[in-house]
Design an enzyme around this catalytic site. Structure first.
Site, PDB file in Angstrom:
ATOM      1  N   LYS A 195      -0.371  26.182 -14.258  1.00 48.68           N
ATOM      2  CA  LYS A 195       0.671  25.835 -13.279  1.00 48.68           C
ATOM      3  C   LYS A 195       1.928  26.687 -13.517  1.00 48.68           C
ATOM      4  O   LYS A 195       1.988  27.444 -14.470  1.00 48.68           O
ATOM      5  CB  LYS A 195       0.987  24.339 -13.370  1.00 48.68           C
ATOM      6  CG  LYS A 195      -0.252  23.430 -13.368  1.00 48.68           C
ATOM      7  CD  LYS A 195      -0.934  23.350 -12.017  1.00 48.68           C
ATOM      8  CE  LYS A 195      -2.351  22.811 -12.086  1.00 48.68           C
ATOM      9  NZ  LYS A 195      -2.492  21.385 -12.193  1.00 48.68           N
TER      10      LYS A 195
HETATM   11  C1  LIG Z   1      -3.350  20.169 -12.236  1.00 46.79           C
HETATM   12  C2  LIG Z   1      -3.394  19.156 -11.170  1.00 46.79           C
HETATM   13  C3  LIG Z   1      -3.399  17.776 -11.442  1.00 46.79           C
HETATM   14  C4  LIG Z   1      -3.546  17.204 -12.820  1.00 46.79           C
HETATM   15  O1  LIG Z   1      -2.636  17.666 -13.747  1.00 46.79           O
HETATM   16  P1  LIG Z   1      -3.010  17.605 -15.306  1.00 46.79           P
HETATM   17  O2  LIG Z   1      -1.693  17.927 -15.955  1.00 46.79           O
HETATM   18  O3  LIG Z   1      -4.050  18.633 -15.564  1.00 46.79           O
HETATM   19  O4  LIG Z   1      -3.466  16.233 -15.613  1.00 46.79           O
HETATM   20  C5  LIG Z   1      -3.345  16.901 -10.370  1.00 46.79           C
HETATM   21  N1  LIG Z   1      -3.316  17.337  -9.101  1.00 46.79           N
HETATM   22  C6  LIG Z   1      -3.335  18.648  -8.801  1.00 46.79           C
HETATM   23  C7  LIG Z   1      -3.288  19.065  -7.372  1.00 46.79           C
HETATM   24  C8  LIG Z   1      -3.391  19.599  -9.824  1.00 46.79           C
HETATM   25  O5  LIG Z   1      -3.437  20.899  -9.520  1.00 46.79           O
END
Ligand SMILES: *Cc1c(COP(=O)(O)O)cnc(C)c1O
Length: 388
Positions: A195
């Site tokens: 991210k």
């Molecule tokens: C990455 C992601 C999540 C979950 O995040 P984590 O930190 O990996 O638990 C939820 N929704 C979306 C759209 C994501 O891209």
């Protein structure tokens, strides 16, 4: 495989500053529950323009806590999009609620608000809330969604994991960042390394609603409070400073200070990273114009954050394989959630959400992260033009 350098679809950037920030916290008195949490929360709230921010263990924990605080439980029916990571839907199931989907818009791959309105109209008062996803970094029209939600008395939990720094222009002309709380009841973010802001694992919930903020604060740490003013046990008012009360069934979903220090350091470079992502996207857009790789372009009211750069191609499988042979590790986002075996067991099946399924069949996420050099981008462009 030859020794050509591989280019992944996403990758974190870690600087010496980031390393120093983590080391400083390691040498401090606090590895968890220290001062870096509040600092990160305040900086993040101001970054997206929200009143409150709560740091948590990961994006999935953020979804779980927000869903609980919004009241999801047995009998709650909640709508989300099939084109998302499974966690956007799973959080509702964690709380004992039921998940339903609405198909996406063919062009944007975001939840189709016309279809949503039609579904809500046909099943009046049967839904409690909606989890829209700013897929790829493209913001959902939450202003319109808010007016729809208000008409049917449902809440909005925005999954903004792809969209820190993305913005939507209101009808009045002001730009609202994803997570600002202008329209959603709560928004959530993830700091997973792919991210925008990486803290290893980590997540954030933003809201402008004081009651939600307090509820989530309590649930994040076992449902325990040490605030004397809130104590409920009338027979224990004379207890000493050791005393605390567990008032709700909460969790340990805290973020450690070490990771908050890293997140905070990364947040300071967020605008720089966004600018680089947008420059890469521009280069891609220009190169692919009129080619067989059709990019998903933002609308006039959308400021894209480019977590992903998605192109639609006719023969996705062979394009993917050919790129792979050239060391370019494209990805596919996402296998529609309703087609996962677990969701099929809940009654969903192929054909239920045809636009999402068609989108999935042709979508390819090309490398997109600030550390890509112009040479890398050009290598990807040539490979795509040769392969698509
Ligand atoms: C990455 C992601 C999540 C979950 O995040 P984590 O930190 O990996 O638990 C939820 N929704 C979306 C759209 C994501 O891209």
């Amino acid at each position: 495989m030859t020794s050509i350098r591989r280019i992944p679809y996403g990758r974190q950037t870690i600087t010496q500053e980031d390393i120093n920030a983590v080391v400083e916290t390691l040498r401090s008195d606090f590895l968890t529950q220290g001062p870096k949490i509040a600092e990160f929360e305040e900086a993040f709230a101001s970054y997206v323009g929200a009143k409150y921010a709560l740091a948590v263990a990961n994006g999935t924990a953020a979804l779980h806590l927000a869903a609980l605080a919004l009241g999801v439980g047995e009998g709650s029916r909640v709508i989300t999009t099939p084109i998302t990571f499974v966690a956007s839907a799973n959080c509702i199931l964690y709380c004992g609620g039921t998940v339903d989907f609405v198909d996406v818009n063919e062009k944007s791959a975001l939840l189709d608000l016309d279809l949503l309105e039609a579904k809500l109209e046909a099943s009046r008062h049967r839904y409690s809330g909606i989890v829209p996803v700013d897929f790829a970094g493209l913001p959902v029209d939450l202003e319109r969604l808010r007016s729809i939600a208000d008409r049917y008395g449902i809440w909005i939990l925005e999954d903004a994991c792809h969209a820190p720094g993305a913005a939507f222009r209101s009808k009045a002309g002001s730009w609202e960042r994803c997570g600002s709380g202008a329209w959603a009841d709560a928004s959530i973010f993830s700091f997973h390394p792919v991210k925008h802001i990486a803290s290893g694992e980590g997540g954030m919930i933003t809201t402008n609603n004081r009651a939600l903020f307090e509820k989530i604060s309590l649930l994040r740490t076992h449902g325990i409070t040490r605030d004397v003013a809130l104590y409920q046990n009338d027979d224990m008012t004379a207890e000493g400073a050791w005393y605390y009360e567990m008032q709700e069934l909460g969790f340990n979903y805290r973020m450690p200070d070490i990771l908050a220090a890293l997140g905070l350091s990364q947040l300071r470079r967020a605008e720089e990273g966004l600018a680089r992502r947008r420059a890469i996207a521009k280069r891609y857009d220009q190169a692919f114009a009129g080619s067989r790789a059709r990019p998903v372009l933002p609308g006039e009211s959308q400021l894209h954050a480019y977590h992903l750069y998605v192109v639609r191609v006719e023969n996705r499988r062979s394009t993917y394989e050919r790129l792979r042979e050239k060391g370019i590790l494209a990805q596919v986002h996402y296998v529609p959630v309703h087609l996962q075996p677990y969701y099929r067991r809940l009654g969903f099946k192929p054909g239920d959400f045809p636009v999402s399924e068609g989108y999935y069949a042709s979508a390819l996420s090309l490398p997109m992260f600030p550390g890509l050099s112009d040479e890398d981008v050009d290598r990807v462009i040539s490979a795509v033009l040769e392969s698509a």
